[in-house]
Design a protein around this motif. Structure first.
Motif, PDB file in Angstrom:
ATOM      1  N   GLY A 199      20.253   5.179  -0.892  1.00 43.03           N
ATOM      2  CA  GLY A 199      19.970   5.574   0.313  1.00 43.03           C
ATOM      3  C   GLY A 199      18.566   5.942   0.342  1.00 43.03           C
ATOM      4  O   GLY A 199      17.777   6.005  -0.575  1.00 43.03           O
ATOM      5  N   GLN A 200      17.708   5.720   1.625  1.00 43.35           N
ATOM      6  CA  GLN A 200      16.512   5.927   1.826  1.00 43.35           C
ATOM      7  C   GLN A 200      16.174   7.510   2.250  1.00 43.35           C
ATOM      8  O   GLN A 200      16.469   8.211   2.490  1.00 43.35           O
ATOM      9  CB  GLN A 200      16.082   4.915   2.792  1.00 43.35           C
ATOM     10  N   THR A 201      14.694   7.712   1.994  1.00 42.38           N
ATOM     11  CA  THR A 201      14.288   8.738   2.560  1.00 42.38           C
ATOM     12  C   THR A 201      12.859   8.700   3.401  1.00 42.38           C
ATOM     13  O   THR A 201      12.428   7.345   3.560  1.00 42.38           O
ATOM     14  CB  THR A 201      13.692   9.768   1.392  1.00 42.38           C
ATOM     15  N   GLY A 202      12.332   9.605   4.005  1.00 36.12           N
ATOM     16  CA  GLY A 202      11.126   9.356   4.886  1.00 36.12           C
ATOM     17  C   GLY A 202      11.420   8.366   5.784  1.00 36.12           C
ATOM     18  O   GLY A 202      12.490   8.316   6.676  1.00 36.12           O
ATOM     19  N   ILE A 203      10.545   7.562   6.281  1.00 30.49           N
ATOM     20  CA  ILE A 203      10.358   6.674   7.170  1.00 30.49           C
ATOM     21  C   ILE A 203      11.424   5.696   6.935  1.00 30.49           C
ATOM     22  O   ILE A 203      12.001   5.061   8.082  1.00 30.49           O
ATOM     23  CB  ILE A 203       8.888   6.072   7.515  1.00 30.49           C
ATOM     24  N   PHE A 204      11.786   5.268   5.947  1.00 31.18           N
ATOM     25  CA  PHE A 204      12.763   4.270   5.475  1.00 31.18           C
ATOM     26  C   PHE A 204      14.217   4.712   6.210  1.00 31.18           C
ATOM     27  O   PHE A 204      14.783   3.930   6.545  1.00 31.18           O
ATOM     28  CB  PHE A 204      12.672   4.090   3.995  1.00 31.18           C
ATOM     29  N   LEU A 205      14.357   6.133   5.779  1.00 32.48           N
ATOM     30  CA  LEU A 205      15.691   6.500   6.241  1.00 32.48           C
ATOM     31  C   LEU A 205      15.848   6.654   8.033  1.00 32.48           C
ATOM     32  O   LEU A 205      16.544   6.510   8.506  1.00 32.48           O
ATOM     33  CB  LEU A 205      15.767   8.095   5.691  1.00 32.48           C
ATOM     34  N   GLU A 206      14.513   7.057   8.279  1.00 29.55           N
ATOM     35  CA  GLU A 206      14.341   7.154   9.882  1.00 29.55           C
ATOM     36  C   GLU A 206      14.734   5.748  10.551  1.00 29.55           C
ATOM     37  O   GLU A 206      15.366   5.884  11.766  1.00 29.55           O
ATOM     38  CB  GLU A 206      13.054   7.804  10.354  1.00 29.55           C
ATOM     39  N   LEU A 207      14.084   4.801   9.985  1.00 34.14           N
ATOM     40  CA  LEU A 207      14.421   3.385  10.489  1.00 34.14           C
ATOM     41  C   LEU A 207      15.917   2.944  10.389  1.00 34.14           C
ATOM     42  O   LEU A 207      16.516   2.630  11.200  1.00 34.14           O
ATOM     43  CB  LEU A 207      13.655   2.197   9.646  1.00 34.14           C
ATOM     44  N   GLU A 208      16.475   3.363   9.242  1.00 34.09           N
ATOM     45  CA  GLU A 208      18.091   2.973   9.112  1.00 34.09           C
ATOM     46  C   GLU A 208      18.925   3.830   9.671  1.00 34.09           C
ATOM     47  O   GLU A 208      20.050   3.446   9.917  1.00 34.09           O
ATOM     48  CB  GLU A 208      18.290   2.974   7.535  1.00 34.09           C
ATOM     49  N   GLY A 237       0.666  -1.279   0.150  1.00 30.40           N
ATOM     50  CA  GLY A 237       0.150   0.301   0.083  1.00 30.40           C
ATOM     51  C   GLY A 237       0.717   1.425  -0.112  1.00 30.40           C
ATOM     52  O   GLY A 237       0.344   2.310   0.174  1.00 30.40           O
ATOM     53  N   ILE A 238       2.275   1.157  -0.413  1.00 37.37           N
ATOM     54  CA  ILE A 238       3.024   2.212   0.091  1.00 37.37           C
ATOM     55  C   ILE A 238       3.174   2.967  -1.628  1.00 37.37           C
ATOM     56  O   ILE A 238       3.731   2.204  -2.402  1.00 37.37           O
ATOM     57  CB  ILE A 238       4.474   2.171   0.447  1.00 37.37           C
ATOM     58  N   GLU A 239       2.307   3.861  -1.844  1.00 38.22           N
ATOM     59  CA  GLU A 239       2.164   4.017  -3.225  1.00 38.22           C
ATOM     60  C   GLU A 239       3.247   5.032  -3.850  1.00 38.22           C
ATOM     61  O   GLU A 239       3.708   4.802  -5.025  1.00 38.22           O
ATOM     62  CB  GLU A 239       0.927   5.048  -3.584  1.00 38.22           C
ATOM     63  N   ASP A 240       4.254   5.534  -2.850  1.00 42.22           N
ATOM     64  CA  ASP A 240       5.415   6.172  -3.297  1.00 42.22           C
ATOM     65  C   ASP A 240       6.722   5.446  -2.805  1.00 42.22           C
ATOM     66  O   ASP A 240       7.595   6.138  -2.382  1.00 42.22           O
ATOM     67  CB  ASP A 240       5.497   7.665  -2.664  1.00 42.22           C
ATOM     68  N   ALA A 241       6.515   4.421  -2.786  1.00 46.20           N
ATOM     69  CA  ALA A 241       7.788   3.519  -2.366  1.00 46.20           C
ATOM     70  C   ALA A 241       8.971   3.738  -3.202  1.00 46.20           C
ATOM     71  O   ALA A 241      10.004   3.759  -2.699  1.00 46.20           O
ATOM     72  CB  ALA A 241       7.226   1.900  -2.740  1.00 46.20           C
ATOM     73  N   ARG A 242       8.954   3.914  -4.344  1.00 47.77           N
ATOM     74  CA  ARG A 242      10.179   4.076  -5.392  1.00 47.77           C
ATOM     75  C   ARG A 242      10.699   5.596  -4.823  1.00 47.77           C
ATOM     76  O   ARG A 242      11.917   5.566  -4.932  1.00 47.77           O
ATOM     77  CB  ARG A 242       9.670   4.217  -6.753  1.00 47.77           C
ATOM     78  N   GLU A 243      10.019   6.404  -4.476  1.00 47.74           N
ATOM     79  CA  GLU A 243      10.496   7.832  -4.302  1.00 47.74           C
ATOM     80  C   GLU A 243      11.121   7.535  -2.620  1.00 47.74           C
ATOM     81  O   GLU A 243      12.132   8.338  -2.629  1.00 47.74           O
ATOM     82  CB  GLU A 243       9.487   8.760  -4.197  1.00 47.74           C
ATOM     83  N   GLN A 244      10.811   6.957  -1.935  1.00 45.86           N
ATOM     84  CA  GLN A 244      11.278   6.871  -0.527  1.00 45.86           C
ATOM     85  C   GLN A 244      12.437   5.830  -0.386  1.00 45.86           C
ATOM     86  O   GLN A 244      13.247   5.820   0.494  1.00 45.86           O
ATOM     87  CB  GLN A 244      10.203   6.272   0.518  1.00 45.86           C
ATOM     88  N   GLY A 304      22.313   1.118  14.442  1.00 44.26           N
ATOM     89  CA  GLY A 304      22.988   1.131  15.728  1.00 44.26           C
ATOM     90  C   GLY A 304      24.013   2.330  16.375  1.00 44.26           C
ATOM     91  O   GLY A 304      24.122   2.701  17.235  1.00 44.26           O
ATOM     92  N   LEU A 305      24.482   3.218  15.039  1.00 44.83           N
ATOM     93  CA  LEU A 305      25.558   3.907  14.989  1.00 44.83           C
ATOM     94  C   LEU A 305      24.583   5.431  15.057  1.00 44.83           C
ATOM     95  O   LEU A 305      25.098   6.290  15.302  1.00 44.83           O
ATOM     96  CB  LEU A 305      26.335   3.958  14.012  1.00 44.83           C
ATOM     97  N   HIS A 306      23.323   5.267  14.893  1.00 43.59           N
ATOM     98  CA  HIS A 306      22.353   6.616  14.688  1.00 43.59           C
ATOM     99  C   HIS A 306      23.006   7.305  13.729  1.00 43.59           C
ATOM    100  O   HIS A 306      23.563   8.539  14.193  1.00 43.59           O
ATOM    101  CB  HIS A 306      22.353   7.132  16.085  1.00 43.59           C
ATOM    102  N   ASP A 307      23.741   6.971  12.502  1.00 45.63           N
ATOM    103  CA  ASP A 307      24.391   7.668  11.656  1.00 45.63           C
ATOM    104  C   ASP A 307      24.034   7.165  10.404  1.00 45.63           C
ATOM    105  O   ASP A 307      23.424   6.085  10.039  1.00 45.63           O
ATOM    106  CB  ASP A 307      25.747   7.711  11.897  1.00 45.63           C
ATOM    107  N   TYR A 308      24.727   7.632   8.974  1.00 46.40           N
ATOM    108  CA  TYR A 308      24.382   7.382   7.890  1.00 46.40           C
ATOM    109  C   TYR A 308      25.453   7.500   6.845  1.00 46.40           C
ATOM    110  O   TYR A 308      25.721   8.713   6.818  1.00 46.40           O
ATOM    111  CB  TYR A 308      22.962   7.671   7.491  1.00 46.40           C
ATOM    112  N   LYS A 309      25.761   6.816   5.977  1.00 44.44           N
ATOM    113  CA  LYS A 309      26.537   7.078   5.145  1.00 44.44           C
ATOM    114  C   LYS A 309      25.964   7.907   3.921  1.00 44.44           C
ATOM    115  O   LYS A 309      24.670   7.610   3.679  1.00 44.44           O
ATOM    116  CB  LYS A 309      27.074   5.848   4.259  1.00 44.44           C
ATOM    117  N   PRO A 310      26.439   8.659   3.622  1.00 43.25           N
ATOM    118  CA  PRO A 310      27.872   9.032   3.328  1.00 43.25           C
ATOM    119  C   PRO A 310      28.609  10.134   4.540  1.00 43.25           C
ATOM    120  O   PRO A 310      29.428  10.918   4.226  1.00 43.25           O
ATOM    121  CB  PRO A 310      28.211   9.793   2.104  1.00 43.25           C
TER     122      PRO A 310
END
Length: 209
Positions: free
Chosen positions: A41-50, A29-36, A143-149
């Motif tokens: 790298g992810q955006t939105g809630i996908f980035l928040e989780l990672e 049901g995630i209509e904008d899955a490709r955008e997120q 786990g590091l609460h950080d994100y490449k790059p």
């Protein structure tokens, strides 16, 4: 002298199928899955989780809100993420074990608990070993609460292990990630997504010996 090798996960150890992951989340049901769900790298809630900003329970709740559903279960969310996994080439895992005979071998990945619950389980490899069997230590973005790059994520790994940057090679299919590693003083090896990297890494090790 090179003493430490640091690898990305997706596109380097695991062959990826981003389109399948997008298809799965779209079916949830995630209509904008490709955008997120970006290639590197992810955006939105996908980035928040990672990035470890939210936990799995919160991710599932927010995912359900986006999908206009009452709920999305842990198993459904994990099924979506595991769409990324196209193949885990056995040869690459064996190469990691060979490299560990001479070097310290670490993982540094932008990833999340749903993915890692499978990756670090016996289901990961055909030999029944979790990914931790092939590495000295695993470092995950959440786990590091950080994100490449970001430069800080590389500095956190160096500090945690007491490593000298000039004694490290970082291997990633994301050019910006490799450039960030080089900026903190590591040697960087940029490889094409899903390509075999052992020959290029061997050549770099010989050059830096």
């Amino acid at each position: 002298m090179i003493r430490n090798l640091i690898f990305d996960l997706g596109g380097v150890v695991i062959k990826l199928d981003q389109d399948e992951a997008i298809r799965r989340f779209h079916s949830l049901g995630i209509e904008d899955a490709r955008e997120q769900m970006g290639v590197y790298g992810q955006t939105g809630i996908f980035l928040e989780l990672e990035r470890g900003d939210i936990d799995v329970e919160t991710f599932c709740r927010k995912l359900a809100e986006q999908a206009h559903r009452e709920n999305i279960s842990y198993d459904e969310a994990q099924w979506g993420w595991l769409g990324y996994v196209k193949e885990v080439p056995a040869e690459r895992l064996q190469n990691l074990l060979k490299l560990r005979e001479k070097y310290n071998v670490f993982l540094l990945s932008n990833t999340n608990p749903l993915m890692m619950a499978w990756v670090d389980s016996p289901a990961f490899s055909g030999d029944g070993h979790p990914i931790s069997y092939y590495f000295d230590r695993l470092y995950c973005s959440y786990g590091l609460h950080d994100y490449k790059p970001s430069l800080s994520i590389f500095k956190k790994v160096l500090e945690a292990e007491g490593l000298k940057a000039e004694e490290c090679i970082f291997v990633d299919d994301g050019l910006k990630n490799v450039e960030a590693a080089e900026e903190v003083g590591m040697h960087g090896l940029h490889v094409a997504k899903d390509a075999d990297w052992m020959d290029d890494l061997t050549a770099m090790l010989e050059k830096l010996a």
